[in-house]
Motif scaffolding. Structure first.
Motif, PDB file in Angstrom:
ATOM      1  N   SER A   1       0.390  -0.930   0.165  1.00  0.00           N
ATOM      2  CA  SER A   1      -0.153   0.194   0.440  1.00  0.00           C
ATOM      3  C   SER A   1       1.034   1.153   0.441  1.00  0.00           C
ATOM      4  N   ASN A   2       0.168   1.982  -0.788  1.00  0.00           N
ATOM      5  CA  ASN A   2       1.024   3.418  -1.051  1.00  0.00           C
ATOM      6  C   ASN A   2       0.629   4.597   0.219  1.00  0.00           C
TER       7      ASN A   2
ATOM      8  N   GLU B   1       0.396   8.010   0.386  1.00  0.00           N
ATOM      9  CA  GLU B   1      -0.284   9.538  -0.415  1.00  0.00           C
ATOM     10  C   GLU B   1      -0.240  10.976   0.454  1.00  0.00           C
TER      11      GLU B   1
ATOM     12  N   ALA C   1       5.735   3.632   0.360  1.00  0.00           N
ATOM     13  CA  ALA C   1       4.794   2.106   0.301  1.00  0.00           C
ATOM     14  C   ALA C   1       5.340   1.724   1.607  1.00  0.00           C
TER      15      ALA C   1
ATOM     16  N   ASN D   1       2.932   9.669  -2.663  1.00  0.00           N
ATOM     17  CA  ASN D   1       2.821   7.610  -4.086  1.00  0.00           C
ATOM     18  C   ASN D   1       1.116   7.745  -3.731  1.00  0.00           C
TER      19      ASN D   1
ATOM     20  N   GLY E   1       0.029   2.950  -8.414  1.00  0.00           N
ATOM     21  CA  GLY E   1       0.795   2.786  -8.965  1.00  0.00           C
ATOM     22  C   GLY E   1       0.556   0.873  -9.446  1.00  0.00           C
TER      23      GLY E   1
ATOM     24  N   TRP F   1       6.800  -4.289  -6.534  1.00  0.00           N
ATOM     25  CA  TRP F   1       5.650  -3.255  -7.332  1.00  0.00           C
ATOM     26  C   TRP F   1       6.510  -1.892  -7.279  1.00  0.00           C
TER      27      TRP F   1
ATOM     28  N   SER G   1       5.783   1.766  -7.326  1.00  0.00           N
ATOM     29  CA  SER G   1       5.215   2.985  -6.622  1.00  0.00           C
ATOM     30  C   SER G   1       5.202   4.632  -7.120  1.00  0.00           C
TER      31      SER G   1
ATOM     32  N   GLU H   1       4.705   9.199  -8.435  1.00  0.00           N
ATOM     33  CA  GLU H   1       4.734   9.864  -7.298  1.00  0.00           C
ATOM     34  C   GLU H   1       3.646  10.716  -7.916  1.00  0.00           C
TER      35      GLU H   1
END
Length: 388
Positions: A96-97, A99, A108, A132, A135, A143, A145, A147
């Protein structure tokens, strides 16, 4: 750019044949989806977690922002966003990112589950990056990810947290949103979260190695369906001219969000016009899986389109950024209905939907939870009789 007022009167009529013909069948769906009862029946009253689900489905919370993940010593990140799963022996991993900015813990994280679905470890897999958002996973189990900042990067990360994350500038510097790997044709598709964003694809020099390659942008007219072409982006670095302005005729997409590739098709979403697109990689053609302005009766069930994933049965699960806080399900038969709804969290958005490798569990997050703050994110698991 397309005019939605025009589409409401013209597309349904003069262009209906394009949606119902060979172009759309190539994308394995029937037509722009219309509301109909879902395959799992009506939503039941909210459960203890505030989630409305069809009968036979249950939910649990697996992580909360700012709190220790149960069974581990790791503190879950703020503003959980895009996610994916990876097989891990007899268990699996959900990444999981975050943000948020680098100073607030951007990057992440990963949750690792055993075969019984119990979290056995959690850790950071990417740090020091900014906003992030989404993705995508790769066939070689990394993964990507992304930006979501001007001239942002894609970072290739290791879900196991063993190898250091690697910046991939060859994939372009722009306001990245999501990525989807197409092993059938050797591309990674990329969305751009700008109101005049573009849709890109990256061909690595060597498949499986993202250190070098060619960035291309989709070129087409203003139509919502038909054949498309691709053109090389002259300067993927995006300076001084941003990538989306470098190629004349590059098709404009209003706020690119999630994307997912499977079975010859890359599905991607645009939030500015509430659309789910289908790019048929076998025929290099474009069509619509959903457009709220093309709903012919009743209220459009899906608004604020965002992340998207696909089940083994071919159903698309599309998360809402706002709307009714729903994940809606689009079937290959061209129907759409809410699959779940989160109550009491109108200040949030649903992010990161992804199925466990066996297809029996769906993971996702409410990015800001009940608090409406990035520090209030909640990550959930839904289990039930998903059709395979």
């Amino acid at each position: 750019m397309e005019r939605r007022t025009f589409l409401r009167t013209a597309v349904i009529g003069s262009s209906a044949a394009a949606f119902g013909g060979t172009l759309w069948r190539g994308a394995a769906f029937a037509a722009p989806a219309q509301p109909a009862p879902g395959p799992y029946g009506a939503l039941q009253p909210a459960n203890a977690n505030g989630i409305l689900l069809p009968s036979g489905f249950t939910s649990r919370i697996v992580a909360r922002s700012g709190q220790t993940v149960p069974g581990t010593s790791y503190t879950w990140h703020s503003a959980p966003d895009g996610g994916a799963t990876f097989a891990n022996g007899t268990g699996w991993i959900y990444v999981s990112n975050a943000e948020v900015s680098a100073s607030s813990g951007g990057g992440a994280s990963a949750l690792r589950f055993n075969s019984a679905g119990t979290v056995v470890s959690a850790s950071r897999i990417l740090s020091g990056t900014n906003i992030n958002c989404a993705g995508g996973s790769t066939p070689w189990n990394t993964w990507l990810s992304c930006e979501e900042v001007s001239r942002g990067f894609v970072y290739e990360t290791d879900p196991w947290g063993v190898k250091a994350a690697v910046q991939r500038p060859a994939m372009g510097r722009f306001k990245h949103e999501a990525a989807a790997a197409d092993a059938d044709h050797g591309y990674v598709y990329l969305t751009e979260d700008e109101s005049d964003g573009r849709f890109y694809r990256f061909r690595p020099t060597t498949w499986g190695n993202l250190s070098s390659g060619t960035l291309q942008v989709l070129v087409a007219g203003t139509a919502t369906s038909g054949p498309v072409t691709w053109a090389n982006v002259p300067d993927p670095d995006g300076s001084p001219t941003q990538t989306r302005y470098q190629v004349s005729g590059a098709k404009v997409f209003n706020g690119g969000e999630g994307c997912f590739y499977a079975a010859g098709t890359c599905w991607f979403t645009t939030k500015g016009d509430n659309r789910v697109w289908a790019y048929d990689a076998n025929t290099s053609s474009l069509s619509l899986a959903y457009d709220d302005s093309l709903v012919t009766s009743g209220t459009a069930p899906l608004t604020g389109v965002d992340n998207v994933t696909r089940s083994g049965s071919g159903d698309l699960y599309v998360a809402e950024d706002g709307g009714n806080m729903e994940i809606c399900l689009i079937t290959p038969a061209g129907t759409i209905a809410p699959f779940l709804r989160i109550s009491g969290q109108s200040g949030s958005e649903i992010t990161g939907p992804a199925f466990s490798p066996d297809g029996r569990r769906l993971y996702f997050s409410s990015q800001r939870g009940t608090s409406g703050s990035s520090s209030g994110g909640i990550t959930y698991e839904v289990t039930g009789p998903f059709r395979g």
